[in-house]
Design an enzyme around this catalytic site. Structure first.
Site, PDB file in Angstrom:
ATOM      1  N   GLU A   1       0.939  -1.228   0.040  1.00  0.00           N
ATOM      2  CA  GLU A   1       0.147  -0.074   0.024  1.00  0.00           C
ATOM      3  C   GLU A   1       0.941   1.343  -0.034  1.00  0.00           C
ATOM      4  O   GLU A   1       0.602   2.125   0.811  1.00  0.00           O
ATOM      5  CB  GLU A   1      -1.068   0.022   1.208  1.00  0.00           C
ATOM      6  CG  GLU A   1      -1.896  -1.185   0.991  1.00  0.00           C
ATOM      7  CD  GLU A   1      -2.976  -1.374   2.184  1.00  0.00           C
ATOM      8  OE1 GLU A   1      -2.960  -0.298   3.184  1.00  0.00           O
ATOM      9  OE2 GLU A   1      -3.723  -2.042   2.237  1.00  0.00           O
TER      10      GLU A   1
ATOM     11  N   ASP B   1     -12.322 -10.252  -1.519  1.00  0.00           N
ATOM     12  CA  ASP B   1     -13.865 -10.273  -0.833  1.00  0.00           C
ATOM     13  C   ASP B   1     -14.629  -9.406  -1.783  1.00  0.00           C
ATOM     14  O   ASP B   1     -14.063  -8.667  -2.396  1.00  0.00           O
ATOM     15  CB  ASP B   1     -13.913  -9.997   0.482  1.00  0.00           C
ATOM     16  CG  ASP B   1     -13.300  -8.915   1.242  1.00  0.00           C
ATOM     17  OD1 ASP B   1     -13.168  -7.849   0.500  1.00  0.00           O
ATOM     18  OD2 ASP B   1     -12.826  -8.907   2.344  1.00  0.00           O
TER      19      ASP B   1
ATOM     20  N   ASN C   1       2.076  -5.272  -3.206  1.00  0.00           N
ATOM     21  CA  ASN C   1       0.850  -5.472  -2.869  1.00  0.00           C
ATOM     22  C   ASN C   1       0.079  -4.283  -2.417  1.00  0.00           C
ATOM     23  O   ASN C   1       0.555  -3.451  -1.721  1.00  0.00           O
ATOM     24  CB  ASN C   1       0.674  -6.376  -1.638  1.00  0.00           C
ATOM     25  CG  ASN C   1      -0.487  -7.228  -1.306  1.00  0.00           C
ATOM     26  OD1 ASN C   1      -1.051  -7.711  -2.156  1.00  0.00           O
ATOM     27  ND2 ASN C   1      -1.161  -6.889  -0.136  1.00  0.00           N
TER      28      ASN C   1
ATOM     29  N   GLU D   1      -6.281 -10.670  -1.047  1.00  0.00           N
ATOM     30  CA  GLU D   1      -7.261 -10.447  -0.134  1.00  0.00           C
ATOM     31  C   GLU D   1      -8.603 -10.334  -0.563  1.00  0.00           C
ATOM     32  O   GLU D   1      -9.390  -9.527   0.062  1.00  0.00           O
ATOM     33  CB  GLU D   1      -6.714  -9.319   0.615  1.00  0.00           C
ATOM     34  CG  GLU D   1      -5.254  -9.111   0.873  1.00  0.00           C
ATOM     35  CD  GLU D   1      -4.958  -8.023   1.716  1.00  0.00           C
ATOM     36  OE1 GLU D   1      -5.748  -6.950   2.162  1.00  0.00           O
ATOM     37  OE2 GLU D   1      -3.831  -7.445   1.886  1.00  0.00           O
TER      38      GLU D   1
ATOM     39  N   HIS E   1     -10.238  -6.299  -2.737  1.00  0.00           N
ATOM     40  CA  HIS E   1     -11.521  -5.870  -1.831  1.00  0.00           C
ATOM     41  C   HIS E   1     -12.261  -5.058  -2.717  1.00  0.00           C
ATOM     42  O   HIS E   1     -12.262  -3.773  -2.863  1.00  0.00           O
ATOM     43  CB  HIS E   1     -11.168  -4.994  -0.890  1.00  0.00           C
ATOM     44  CG  HIS E   1      -9.974  -5.772   0.279  1.00  0.00           C
ATOM     45  ND1 HIS E   1     -10.468  -6.822   0.906  1.00  0.00           N
ATOM     46  CD2 HIS E   1      -8.913  -5.275   0.517  1.00  0.00           C
ATOM     47  CE1 HIS E   1      -9.411  -7.216   1.638  1.00  0.00           C
ATOM     48  NE2 HIS E   1      -8.250  -6.305   1.481  1.00  0.00           N
TER      49      HIS E   1
END
Ligand SMILES: *[C@@H]1O[C@H](CO)[C@@H](O)[C@H](O)[C@H]1NC(C)=O
Ligand SMILES: *[C@@H]1O[C@H](CO)[C@@H](O)[C@H](O)[C@H]1NC(C)=O
Ligand SMILES: *[C@@H]1O[C@H](CO)[C@@H](O)[C@H](O)[C@H]1NC(C)=O
Length: 391
Positions: free
Chosen positions: A148, A257, A189, A255, A225
């Site tokens: 990030e 979702d 990432n 990650e 996400h």
């Protein structure tokens, strides 16, 4: 627990005992994995499912390897929770994606509030990376080395590393990482990298900076996400993944979702979610260098989303009672139908990159709009992740 799934929701093959990792491997991915937390053992149905390598072939610790956990004060390293997750993964014959080394959030205050020169920060980074990676040497398939580092507009996020070293900190971090565990795959990432071009251009820039310094970088991790109704199409996702693999890198969804907002969810939003999970997983199948998929927890009872994004939730493959949702069935069916279409992932000789299709999409205003909307909805993600770690 075994689930006998009748895939009634789609006209597809009957998937008996659908097991995500086994199906993903048959479809040529290296793994289908999940984030894990030390508290997972408190839910026995969830924990039992989590510990079966047929279901998940890879773990990512949600918080246990972050800087505040591993080096809470300078030079004092602690690995208790991370060790237990790593040893559980290895005894289950699963891979570890280890997470994360250089990140602005969940930093202990001695780092975030320290006053650093270029030299003193370089030595702190070297000590942190070499100790933490050294401790887990040989046990991590991949490491998220830098996490990030970008704002949603593609500029570099302010953090103590950037402040002390400027944009040379990327190559410095990857250089120390490569020295500490030469066998680990080293990743950049971030979230919102699924929406080319606004933020993804920044990730391409970071990769090129590291490569230009002659330092290894092996992959881009797209956190994924997502939000129901805003997930790009499978084709657009594939196009974006190919932009990264064209740099000579692997890609992974790290990650995943797909949250629903507003709640409550209903039959149509749950069905839309199932289709969007298929777009995500399908795009990974479409890209030879897409290594695998990690979901950020797998039941709505354990998701980080409701505490983080007000009014959003129900983002996982299983419901709050660990019962499979339509998204689980649709992903299982997709993976089953892809069986044998790619060769098994060979870590010794991974596939080479596919050519980037030039006709799919160009950088249009609508892509930018999608990206901005998604960005707005995720700005709180990381500070809330910090909150979560204390829970
Ligand atoms: C990018 O976003 C950051 C954070 O919101 C902001 O500080 C910065 O000024 C922006 N840069 C540009 C070029 O818009
Ligand atoms: C795919 O990309 C094109 C071009 O940017 C855009 O017009 C379209 O809305 C996108 N579709 C989806 C579903 O992401
Ligand atoms: C289902 O939820 C969505 C929002 O996620 C909403 O737009 C839609 O109107 C709802 N449909 C029904 C039938 O309630």
């Amino acid at each position: 627990m075994k689930f006998a799934i009748l895939t009634g929701i789609v006209a597809g093959p009957l998937v008996v005992l659908a097991q995500l990792n086994a199906l993903a491997k048959d479809a040529g991915l290296l793994y289908f994995g999940t984030a894990v937390s030390p508290s997972d053992s408190s839910d026995s149905a969830y924990y039992k499912y989590e510990n079966d390598v047929k279901n998940f072939g890879q773990y990512t610790p949600d918080n246990a390897q972050k800087w505040d956990a591993t080096e809470p004060s300078k030079g004092r390293f602690s690995y208790g929770q991370a060790d237990s997750i790593v040893s559980r993964a290895l005894s289950n014959k699963m891979l570890m994606r280890c997470h994360t080394l250089v990140w602005y959030s969940q930093l202990p205050s001695w780092v975030s509030s320290g006053s650093w020169t270029k030299d003193s920060m370089t030595s702190v980074m070297e000590s942190h990376i070499s100790n933490v990676m050294g401790h887990f040497k040989g046990k991590c398939y991949a490491w998220d080395v830098v996490n990030e580092a970008l704002e949603d507009n593609g500029s570099y996020r302010q953090n103590p590393f950037l402040k002390a070293l400027g944009d040379s900190y990327f190559a410095v971090a990857f250089k120390f990482a490569a020295a500490a565990d030469p066998a680990a795959k080293l990743y950049y990432n971030d979230y919102n990298l699924e929406y080319f071009p606004v933020k993804a251009d920044g990730a391409v820039r970071i990769v090129k900076l590291v490569q230009a310094a002659g330092v290894p970088i092996h992959g881009v991790g797209l956190q994924a996400h997502m939000t129901v109704g805003r997930t790009p199409s499978r084709e657009n996702l594939t196009w974006t993944l190919n932009k990264y693999t064209a740099l000579g890198l692997d890609v992974a969804y790290t990650e995943l979702d797909i949250r629903i907002k507003p709640l409550p969810s209903n039959a149509s939003s749950i069905e839309a979610q199932a289709k969007e999970y298929v777009a995500m997983v399908g795009s990974c199948l479409d890209v030879p260098r897409c290594v695998g998929i990690t979901v950020w927890g797998f039941s709505d009872a354990h998701s980080w989303i409701p505490q983080t994004f007000s009014g959003a939730g129900d983002s996982c493959l299983f419901d709050k009672s660990t019962k499979p949702k339509p998204a689980f069935s649709s992903v299982s069916s997709l993976l089953a139908s892809a069986s044998g279409k790619r060769p098994p992932w060979n870590t010794a000789s991974p596939p080479t990159g596919a050519p980037v299709p030039t006709t799919m999409i160009t950088a249009t205003t609508s892509a930018a709009v999608t990206s901005t909307a998604a960005a707005t909805s995720t700005v709180a993600a990381t500070s809330a992740a910090a909150t979560k770690s204390t829970a």
